[in-house]
Structures are given as structure tokens and as C-alpha cells.
Design a protein around this motif. Structure first.
Motif, PDB file in Angstrom:
ATOM      1  N   CYS A 363      -1.910  32.161  10.430  1.00  0.00           N
ATOM      2  CA  CYS A 363      -2.562  31.206  11.476  1.00  0.00           C
ATOM      3  C   CYS A 363      -3.211  30.202  10.635  1.00  0.00           C
ATOM      4  O   CYS A 363      -3.750  30.528   9.745  1.00  0.00           O
ATOM      5  N   CYS A 366      -7.643  30.488  11.422  1.00  0.00           N
ATOM      6  CA  CYS A 366      -8.406  31.573  10.926  1.00  0.00           C
ATOM      7  C   CYS A 366      -7.580  32.245   9.808  1.00  0.00           C
ATOM      8  O   CYS A 366      -8.240  33.129   9.240  1.00  0.00           O
ATOM      9  N   CYS A 385      -2.416  32.471  18.074  1.00  0.00           N
ATOM     10  CA  CYS A 385      -3.148  33.590  17.447  1.00  0.00           C
ATOM     11  C   CYS A 385      -4.037  34.353  18.173  1.00  0.00           C
ATOM     12  O   CYS A 385      -4.700  34.037  19.068  1.00  0.00           O
ATOM     13  N   PHE A 387      -6.117  36.187  17.229  1.00  0.00           N
ATOM     14  CA  PHE A 387      -7.921  36.153  16.508  1.00  0.00           C
ATOM     15  C   PHE A 387      -8.459  35.161  17.164  1.00  0.00           C
ATOM     16  O   PHE A 387      -9.643  35.083  17.524  1.00  0.00           O
ATOM     17  N   CYS A 388      -8.073  33.852  16.888  1.00  0.00           N
ATOM     18  CA  CYS A 388      -8.818  32.805  17.194  1.00  0.00           C
ATOM     19  C   CYS A 388      -8.195  31.856  18.351  1.00  0.00           C
ATOM     20  O   CYS A 388      -8.752  30.850  18.748  1.00  0.00           O
TER      21      CYS A 388
HETATM   22 ZN    ZN Z   1      -5.936  32.131  14.337  1.00  0.00          ZN
END
Ligand code: ZN
Length: 1032
Positions: A363, A366, A385, A387-388
Motif C-alpha cells: 500500500c 501505510c 487497502c 488497513f488504511c
Molecule cells: Zn494502507
């Protein structure tokens, strides 16, 4: 319920100051101006934080070629592409030894003791035990399916369903023939009570149910001498045993005696129930927030998108949505990560992904690595992504079309799209100085002071090295190990050896300036073992002779480590030092130590200094070692105080291992030492490692425990990490978590293989989130909780008075259970103790932790031993900490010599022993064979080849090899127990009523401790009283 009164975050588990909150980031749709990491999320120059190289991408999508991934291990190179992960063939699913089958359960186990309802209308005036969890049972959960449920179903079974439903119980099968004479000290099961919560059907054994509101009452007044300042709201009444007073129970003794231990939750029953329902099956990691089988249950784990529990175990698999909820429940949110865990041969080893010079796909924002949590969109041209939430362009070389459900067509061909764990080949961007690393080196450093020569230790080490050097770890496809070796001996000066292959004789160079160690030779110091074999053997033959006439008693220590590190530095490679050391380093040199063991400090605010290094030399040495990828493993042979707290610091912070053999005696201890040495040299290990934990938005890793070093708040640096080492990570909220997106964790470890390859090992895990406390409690894992509590407490002993730490542990236990009682359990009498099903054994395990010698301030226990155990626990994985705190106790006289199945363990209490019995106890460090005075003569003959109890020589540490079934079976059991453990356990033979029995009894952890610490029953009463106070 007002939580403010008692919800106090333990001071030692608060997040470190100075960590700024990362603002949440929502879709910047690939705008390059946002390509950098958010503040605090990346280490600018660090390899893990480095931005993916740009401008080198080939154009256009390309189908995955044969080189794009291979499987680690035998098929590593040039293997044709294949689809994966194929489920292991059914017949390969057998665990490494026969699983515990339900039919082997012994009649020891009370059918009621862990059944859904374990209610105790107790003799102890008002205490009810009730592990009934009906308040949180979702509809539709029935009793578990039969253990023979078809494989590969993905195990949709809810965790522990059997105990969620009132009245549905997993009953142990009827007693079997496994119980030999004397095996049944327990009363028949009719003494116990099955059934539903609420007023219990009475039988003659029970008194009437207590009056609601009545508490444990009179017996448990706080012991002033034992406790210091109270925690907020917490009224502590931990009974007896702790410093300041004799190990006494606070309550009237006659009440204690009447409480039937079979009526309180049994760890053995919990372990056996899990084995019965989940053992021997395939556990597929395909669903989010799934609670894995217990760490004591053998099963075959199949990676279907989340990391195997062998790699990551969590304290709970469902995070609370808000930090308020987290504070309310006080359940630590943590993961115990063992990134290099050993995988049994019937499970698939990690695949290796190689994107060539493109490197891993990450990504932009992040820097998370491509994984199953990335969502491909726009026909496969972009991905979001997990995660972020950043939307990234798919690099052209990585493009693939999507199928009708939006999944890439190559989903099952790419490990990083469909598996929880895999490895990447790292590009030069991930290497120090952008150069491929050199293969690691091992340096053997032997203390040749007078006593080590005299007692034969030096000779033993040198002899053994000749054999173990043949077994240096290597990449599976390579014929010989790439690891180079070097040798140093020392007392108060250092001797380097030139063992270059073309020499006829090794050459010694003495370095007397230990104040500033330099490496006197480069060429010929680190060599390939195979090439220099004859010179090395020559050297190893000569070393014991060379120093035979030495009278030198003094040693140095820090300069030894310094020398090894400088040698690795000069050779520009990572590596591991094996130091064999015996004494307090009193010679004039940096790191010189004095005997500062002072028992008068015990129970004072200065007790913590006993756990701290006595000089900061070792701290800065550890820092240097980590910076240069130098791992230090220390074999200690102390005959008196050697200051383990100081000597052990570098091994601990560099991911090494500390082995300690007190009063080493050749005939008693050499086997244990040699097993440890062999195992340590051969074990799987990664060097020069850096670990980064990434999380989805709303929470983040705030604290880390393990054999690690941290220069900042996010990069976990490890000179090395081996297959037995775990890092425990605590998480905290920084925003709300959403139930639909869950909580995602990615652990990435960048490291150098033993072959000198730079790689990334990725483990991904997805957890659920819920705004219901009941969901949180339902998904807890007590073994992981204890691992976390132990590490956070043992870290805190460096800074806090022990009594404060013990109070916090007791308090937090009560808080967690009170919160459950208040919010999740169905209404019942206030005097009932109600434990969530997933935490049924939390009190007994917590009591074991409180009784560990580290937390027990008693002058009888050696300071070095306490420092040693503290250090060991800091790097333990969940399976090891479970065994360490609650030992395995097996009735050997019930052995079925025709079966390969282990006998069912019994609870660690003296009341479970019988004088007609023989019992084996193991905790991962120690092993005891306890012999009752009336042990069956045929067993004694079978095991020891002597006619009677009186003839047994207890001065042995291995059993004689006798060709009869008893002997063979028992030795097989011992080797099975030993097999999976990082430390070789020394076997002690203990005869009932003889002096050494005192040592053995310390491991009967449900009983009152020899040096203090309450019994399980007393502790449960104490916790119950605490809970009642909190609820009022
Ligand atoms: Zn990310």
C-alpha cells in the motif's frame, strides 16, 4: 454500573508516552501527494518503512510465471506452478502423536466440574461457582457435533458451544480401564452437582443455597501487612502467603477444607473437553474472528486466509468497538506472535513469493503488504487497502482481471491473495546498505577459567562441538551450511583462534586489552566448517590441554560479547555468539560485576533493583549487538550468585537464549546441557530481523514484550529470532472500530535466512469487532491472556514494587469477571460466582502466575533463579507459558503399555497423588518422576530394573533403558513431552516422604505454596469476594 470506581488501567500496561495518534485516513485514491506514510507509521530510513521502489516496473500485465512463487522447503526452486493451498490429504492429518481420544479420559474427571453449569451450593457459606454463560449464548447454538465431523468443512462450529447452553454438556465418557490401582482419589461423581443455574437440587452433600447478598464474609479481611496502597476502588483481600506474613489462609481453616475442589473449574477438564471436541481435526483459518482450538489440543491447521494459531494467538478474537468498552471490560487486547513457529510435517510450509526486482506489492500509504485483506476494484486496476483504506493502483506487472464475484482470477495461485502467512523474497532495498547480506556466522566462546577446566566442562564442550558442527542449519535445498564458524576462549584475557583450512595447526592470538577489544585477525577467524574441519578438530582437541595448568579464576564477560560482536561487524555479517560461562565476572574490565545479592531488599521498594542490571554497560552492549545483528546465547554454569539479571540482559535483548545449570555436575547434568546445545545450534532462526505490526484503522500496537529492542515506538528490532521465541503485542484503541470491517493485523518480519537471503515473512489475522460485551467474553483465550499478564507483570517488576503488581493482577482478574457478571450473565443471586466460559480457568492460572517465584518475594528463593525465570517467560509462546504455569501431571501407573496414547493428566494438587501411584510432572524446565511409597513392585521392576522401592537410586537423571513395555512406554512419553519444548528438562526422581519431595511440591500449583501463595480454592474465594465488592 459505574465503572469508574474500579476501572483502573494498570500503570504498567499504559501505552508509552509520546506516541501520537495517527489520524484516520480515508480514501485518497492514489494521489501521489499522499503516498507517504502517515506520521508515526513508518521509519523513514528503515527497511520495512522504505517506500517501494518506483520507476522499475515492467509494462503491461503479465501472467504469473513459474518463478513468481515457490514453496519454501523441498520444492523451493524451479518447481512448476501449482495451485495451492491444497488441503493436506486426509491421511496426512494425523498429529505427530496419537491424539487424546475421548475414550482415554479417566474417571478422575468430574463430569460436572466443567460442565455448563458448575454450581456449588457450597459449604463455604455463600459462594457459588457458576460458569454458566447463558447470557451470551446466541440462539441456535447447540451441543457440539461429534468429534468425527467431516474434515475440511471449515469448522463452522462456534467456539465451545457445548458450554454456552444451559444443560448441554460435554460429559466425559465413563471410566475406562486406564485407571490403575489407586488412581481414583476422587469421590464418585455423585458427590458433585450437575444441572442448571439457580437453586440447585440438593443432596445430602450440600448445604442449602446461600442467602443472596451474603458474601464470603468474615474470613477474608484484607491483610494489612501484605498490601500497600490500594488500587482505585479495589479492596484487596488476597489470602495469605504473600510477603509480610506467614503463608496462612485468612479464612477459618475448617471452611477451606470443606470446599470440594472437584466443584471448582478444572484446567484438566477444560483441556480434555477441547481435545474431545476439536482434537485430531482440521482447523481451517477461513473465517474472521474464529477462536482456535486450545494450544493443548492437537489438530491440523490449514491456512485459508488467516495466520495459523501456531504463529499468532490473541487474548480475544473479538475486539470491543470502543475504547470505553475496552476500559469497562479490562480485558487486555493482545496478540502473542511467534513468527518462526515450527510447523509439523503434515502442515503446509510457507510459500515463497518472488516478484523479482519489483519486490512485494505494498500500500502506498501505510506500506502494508499485499494480503487477503486488500480489495480489488475497477476491474482489477486498483485495490483498496484493508488497513488504511487508501485506494492504490495495481502495479502493471501485477495486474489481473477479476471474476464475476470481484475476485482476481489468480486468487488461488497467489499465496499473498489467499493465505494468512507467506514469505516474500526481499529486494536490495530491504538490505543494509542496499547490498545482499553475507550468510551469518556462529562464534563459540568458552570460559577456560580454572573451575571449568577442573570439572571437565571445557573438555565436554569441545568434544560435543565436533559433532554438533556437522549439524549447522542450512537451507533445505543446499548441501552444506552457509554458516561460518569461529572460536574464542577466555578467562580474564581473550584468545582468538585462526583455523584457516590451509593451516597445519590452529594459531592462537591473545588479546589482553579487554578495555577496548579489537579483533586481531580477520582472515582465518570465521571459516567454513567443512573446509577447516581438520584444523577445527585439532583446536578442539587442544583447548582442554592448553589451559590445563591455568590457575586463573577471574573472568571477564562484557568484553567477550564485545569481541564476538566486533568480529561479526568486521566480517560484515549477522550471527550468533554461543557463550559458555560460569562465574561472576570480577576481573578488571568493562561490565565488571560485584556480588550485590541482598536478600534484605526483598519486600522493599528496592526489590526491583535485583532484577535490573547492575551497570548500564550491558544495556548499551545489547543495543550495539542488535544494531549489528549479533545474537547472544548464554550457557551458564553457576555454582553461586552470578548476577543473572546483568549477565542475561544481552541474551534477552538480542533474541538469544539463556540456559542455566546450577551446580553443574558432569554425571548428572551433561545430558541436559548437551541436548540444549544441540537443539539450539540446529533450530530454525532468522537474523538481523525487524518486525512491524500494522493494524486497520481504529487501533494500534502500543506495547511490546519479548526478546526485542526498540529504538522507536514501532520498529521491533531483533538481532535474531528463532522458532521458540514469541513477541507479545498489546493493542489500544485510538478510534472506534466497526463491526462490519473488523480488526485486521499484519505482522511483517524482515530478516536474513541462515543461507544469507533477505526475506519478508508476513502473517495476517482478522478479528471481529462487536459492541456487545458478551461477544468479547465469548471470544477470549485464557492461555493467551495469561501469557500477556505474565509478560506485562514481569516487565513491570523492573520498575514497580512487587506487591503493587500482584494487586493489579488480582484486581484486574476481579474486574474482568465482575464486568462479565454485571453485563453478560443472566440474573442470579449476587453471591454466585459466575465465570465466562472462556475464562473458567483464569483464576487458577492467575493464581499460578501470582505464585511464580518472580512475583513471590521470598528470601528462600535465589535471586538468580528469579531473574532467570523472569527472562525465560518474557520470550515464551502461549504453549510454553501454559505448561510453565500449570505443569502437566500424568499418572504413570495407569499406563496402557499397548497404547501410544498419553494417560490423561490430573490436576496439580497433592490430593490427586496416591501412595500406590507413580506420577510424571513436567513444566517445560523441570521434570519429576514421583514415586509413591506403595508403588506397584512390577512397575518399579519394569522402570528401574530393581526389586523394590527401597532399591531405587534417585541419583539419576535419565531412566535406564530396559527392554520391557513399562520402561519403553514411559521413556517414549518422556520424549514426547520433551519433543516440542525449547528447553531440555532435567529428570529428577522423587520418592514420597523423602527430602527432595519439597522441591517437587512447589509444582503442585493448586495447593498452598511452600513459600507462600494461596491455594486455588482460597484464591477463588478471594476473587469472588473481590467481585462481590465491585458489584456492590
Ligand atoms: Zn494502507
Amino acid at each position: 454500573m459505574s465503572q469508574q470506581g474500579y476501572v483502573a488501567t494498570p500503570p504498567y500496561s499504559q501505552s508509552q508516552p509520546g506516541i501520537g495518534l495517527s489520524p484516520p485516513h480515508y480514501g485518497h485514491y492514489g494521489d501521489p501527494s499522499h503516498a507517504g506514510s502517515p506520521p508515526g507509521m513508518m521509519k523513514p530510513a528503515g527497511p520495512l518503512g522504505a517506500a517501494a521502489p518506483g520507476g522499475m516496473l515492467p509494462h503491461g500485465p503479465s501472467p504469473p510465471g513459474p518463478q513468481q512463487f515457490g514453496q519454501n522447503g523441498a520444492h523451493a526452486q524451479g518447481h512448476p506452478p501449482q495451485r495451492f493451498p491444497g488441503p493436506p490429504p486426509v491421511n496426512s492429518a494425523a498429529p505427530s502423536y496419537a491424539p487424546y481420544s475421548p475414550s482415554t479420559q479417566s474417571s478422575y474427571l468430574s463430569p460436572a466440574s466443567t460442565a455448563s453449569v458448575t454450581q456449588l451450593a457450597s459449604q463455604l457459606n455463600a459462594m457459588h461457582i457458576n460458569s454458566y454463560g447463558s447470557g451470551m449464548a446466541p440462539p441456535g447454538q447447540g451441543p457440539p457435533g461429534p468429534p468425527s465431523a467431516p474434515l475440511f468443512q471449515g469448522l463452522p462450529r462456534p467456539p465451545q458451544p457445548s458450554i454456552m447452553q444451559p444443560g448441554s454438556q460435554v460429559l466425559p465418557p465413563p471410566p475406562t480401564a486406564l485407571n490403575g490401582p489407586g488412581a481414583s482419589p476422587l469421590p464418585p461423581s455423585t458427590h458433585r452437582q450437575d444441572g442448571l443455574p439457580g437453586p440447585a437440587p440438593l443432596n445430602a452433600q450440600y448445604q442449602p443455597p446461600p442467602v443472596p447478598g451474603q458474601t464470603l464474609g468474615t474470613g477474608y479481611s484484607p491483610q494489612q501487612a501484605s498490601y500497600g496502597p490500594q488500587m482505585a476502588g479495589g479492596q484487596l483481600s488476597y489470602p495469605g502467603g504473600f510477603p509480610g506474613g506467614p503463608a496462612q489462609l485468612a479464612g477459618p481453616p475448617q471452611l477451606q477444607k470443606k470446599l470440594d475442589p472437584d466443584s471448582i473449574p478444572s484446567p484438566i477438564q477444560v483441556i480434555e473437553n477441547d481435545r474431545a471436541t476439536r482434537g485430531g481435526q482440521v482447523y481451517a483459518t477461513n473465517s474472521r474472528g474464529q477462536v482456535p482450538p486450545l494450544v493443548t489440543t492437537d489438530c491440523v491447521i490449514q491456512d485459508q486466509g488467516n495466520a495459523s494459531p501456531r504463529y499468532i494467538r490473541c487474548t480475544t478474537y473479538c475486539f470491543p468497538c470502543t475504547s470505553d468498552m475496552a476500559k469497562q471490560a479490562q480485558i487486555p487486547l493482545a496478540a502473542v506472535i511467534k513468527p518462526f513457529a515450527t510447523i509439523p510435517s503434515n502442515e503446509t510450509p510457507l510459500y515463497l513469493v518472488n516478484h523479482g526486482e519489483n519486490g512485494p506489492v505494498r500500500c502506498n500509504r501505510c506500506k502494508a503488504y499485499m494480503c487477503p485483506f486488500m480489495q480489488f476494484i475497477e476491474g482489477g486496476r486498483r485495490y483498496q487497502c484493508g488497513f488504511c483504506n487508501c485506494v492504490n493502483d495495481v502495479p502493471p506487472f501485477y495486474f489481473q482481471h477479476l471474476d464475476h464475484i470481484g475476485r482476481r482470477l489468480d486468487h488461488y495461485e497467489k499465496p499473498e491473495l489467499s493465505l494468512g502467512s507467506y514469505e516474500y523474497v526481499a529486494t536490495l532495498d530491504y538490505c543494509r546498505k542496499n547490498k545482499p547480506p553475507n550468510p551469518p556466522a556462529f562464534i563459540f566462546m568458552i570460559d577456560v577459567s580454572y573451575s571449568n577446566i577442573k570439572n571437565g566442562l571445557v573438555k565436554l564442550i569441545c568434544e560435543e562441538l565436533k559433532t554438533v558442527l556437522e549439524k549447522l542449519p542450512k537451507e533445505e535445498q543446499e548441501e552444506t551450511s552457509a554458516i561460518r564458524v569461529g572460536f574464542i576462549t577466555y578467562n580474564k584475557v581473550l584468545h582468538f583462534f585462526n583455523v584457516k583450512s590451509n593451516l597445519a595447526q590452529p594459531q592462537m592470538m591473545v588479546v589482553t586489552d579487554v578495555g577496548e577489544v579489537f579483533v586481531p585477525l580477520l582472515d582465518g577467524f570465521l571459516v567454513n566448517y567443512q573446509e577447516s574441519q581438520s584444523v577445527i578438530h585439532n583446536l578442539l582437541d587442544q583447548i582442554p590441554e592448553m589451559f590445563a595448568d591455568s590457575n586463573e579464576n577471574e573472568t571477564v564477560f562484557a568484553p567477550v560479547i564485545q569481541a564476538g560482536m566486533e568480529a561479526l561487524k568486521a566480517a560484515d555479517c549477522p550471527g550468533k555468539l554461543f557463550i559458555f560461562h560460569s562465574s561472576l565476572p570480577t576481573a578488571e574490565a568493562p561490565g565488571k560485576l560485584k556480588n550485590r545479592d541482598d536478600k534484605k531488599l526483598i519486600n522493599t521498594d528496592k526489590e526491583k533493583t535485583l532484577f535490573q542490571p547492575q551497570t548500564n554497560v550491558y544495556d548499551s552492549l545489547a543495543k550495539d549487538c542488535v544494531a549489528h545483528g549479533c545474537c547472544v546465547t548464554l550457557f551458564l554454569f553457576p555454582s553461586q550468585y552470578v548476577d543473572v539479571a546483568s549477565l542475561g540482559l544481552v541474551p534477552q535483548l538480542t533474541g538469544g537464549t539463556l540456559y542455566k545449570y546450577n551446580n553443574f555436575q558432569m554425571h548428572m547434568d551433561s545430558q541436559q546441557f548437551l541436548n540444549d546445545l544441540r537443539n539450539d545450534i540446529e533450530k530454525k532462526i532468522g537474523f538481523d530481523a525487524i518486525m512491524r505490526i500494522r493494524t486497520s484503522t481504529g487501533f494500534r500496537a502500543t506495547d511490546f514484550f519479548g526478546g526485542i529492542f526498540m529504538n522507536n515506538t514501532t520498529d521491533v528490532e531483533m538481532a535474531a529470532i528463532d522458532c521458540d521465541k514469541a513477541v507479545t503485542v498489546e493493542f489500544k484503541h485510538d478510534d472506534k472500530l466497526a463491526e462490519d470491517s473488523g480488526a485486521l493485523i499484519q505482522c511483517a518480519v524482515l530478516y536474513t535466512t541462515t543461507g544469507g537471503q533477505r526475506r519478508l515473512r508476513i502473517h495476517n489475522l482478522s478479528l471481529n469487532c462487536s459492541s456487545q460485551l458478551a461477544d468479547l467474553y465469548k471470544s477470549c483465550e485464557t492461555d493467551a491472556l495469561i501469557n500477556f499478564f505474565a509478560k506485562s507483570a514481569f516487565k513491570a517488576v523492573l520498575h514497580q514494587p512487587l506487591k503493587v503488581i500482584r494487586e493489579i493482577l488480582v484486581n484486574q482478574t476481579a474486574h474482568m469477571l465482575a464486568c462479565y457478571r454485571k453485563n453478560c450473565a443472566s440474573p442470579s443471586a449476587a453471591s454466585q460466582l459466575i465465570l465466562p466460559d472462556s475464562m473458567k480457568v483464569l483464576p487458577v492460572y492467575m493464581n499460578c502466575l501470582l505464585k511464580n517465584c518472580v512475583l513471590l518475594s521470598r528470601p528462600e528463593i535465589s535471586t538468580d533463579e528469579r531473574a532467570y525465570q523472569r527472562q525465560l517467560v518474557m520470550t515464551m509462546g502461549v504453549a510454553d507459558s501454559q505448561l510453565f504455569f500449570y505443569p502437566q501431571l500424568l499418572p504413570i501407573h495407569t499406563l496402557d503399555v499397548k497404547s501410544t496414547t498419553l494417560p490423561t493428566a490430573i490436576r496439580c494438587s497433592e490430593s490427586r497423588l496416591s501412595e500406590e501411584g507413580i506420577f510424571l510432572l513436567a513444566n517445560g524446565l523441570n521434570m519429576f518422576l514421583w514415586l509413591g511409597v506403595s508403588s506397584p513392585p512390577e512397575l518399579i521392576q519394569g522402570i528401574f530394573n530393581v526389586p523394590s522401592f527401597a532399591h531405587i537410586n534417585t541419583d539419576m537423571t535419565t531412566l535406564p533403558e530396559i527392554g520391557n513395555p513399562y520402561s519403553q512406554t514411559l521413556r517414549m512419553i518422556i520424549s514426547i513431552i520433551q519433543q516440542k519444548r525449547p528447553y531440555s528438562m532435567k529428570l529428577t526422581i522423587v520418592k514420597q516422604r523423602e527430602q527432595p519431595e519439597m522441591v517437587f511440591r512447589q509444582f503442585l500449583v493448586e495447593d498452598k505454596g511452600l513459600y507462600g501463595g494461596s491455594s486455588y480454592v482460597d484464591f477463588l474465594c478471594c476473587v469472588h469476594k473481590e467481585i462481590c465488592q465491585l458489584l456492590n
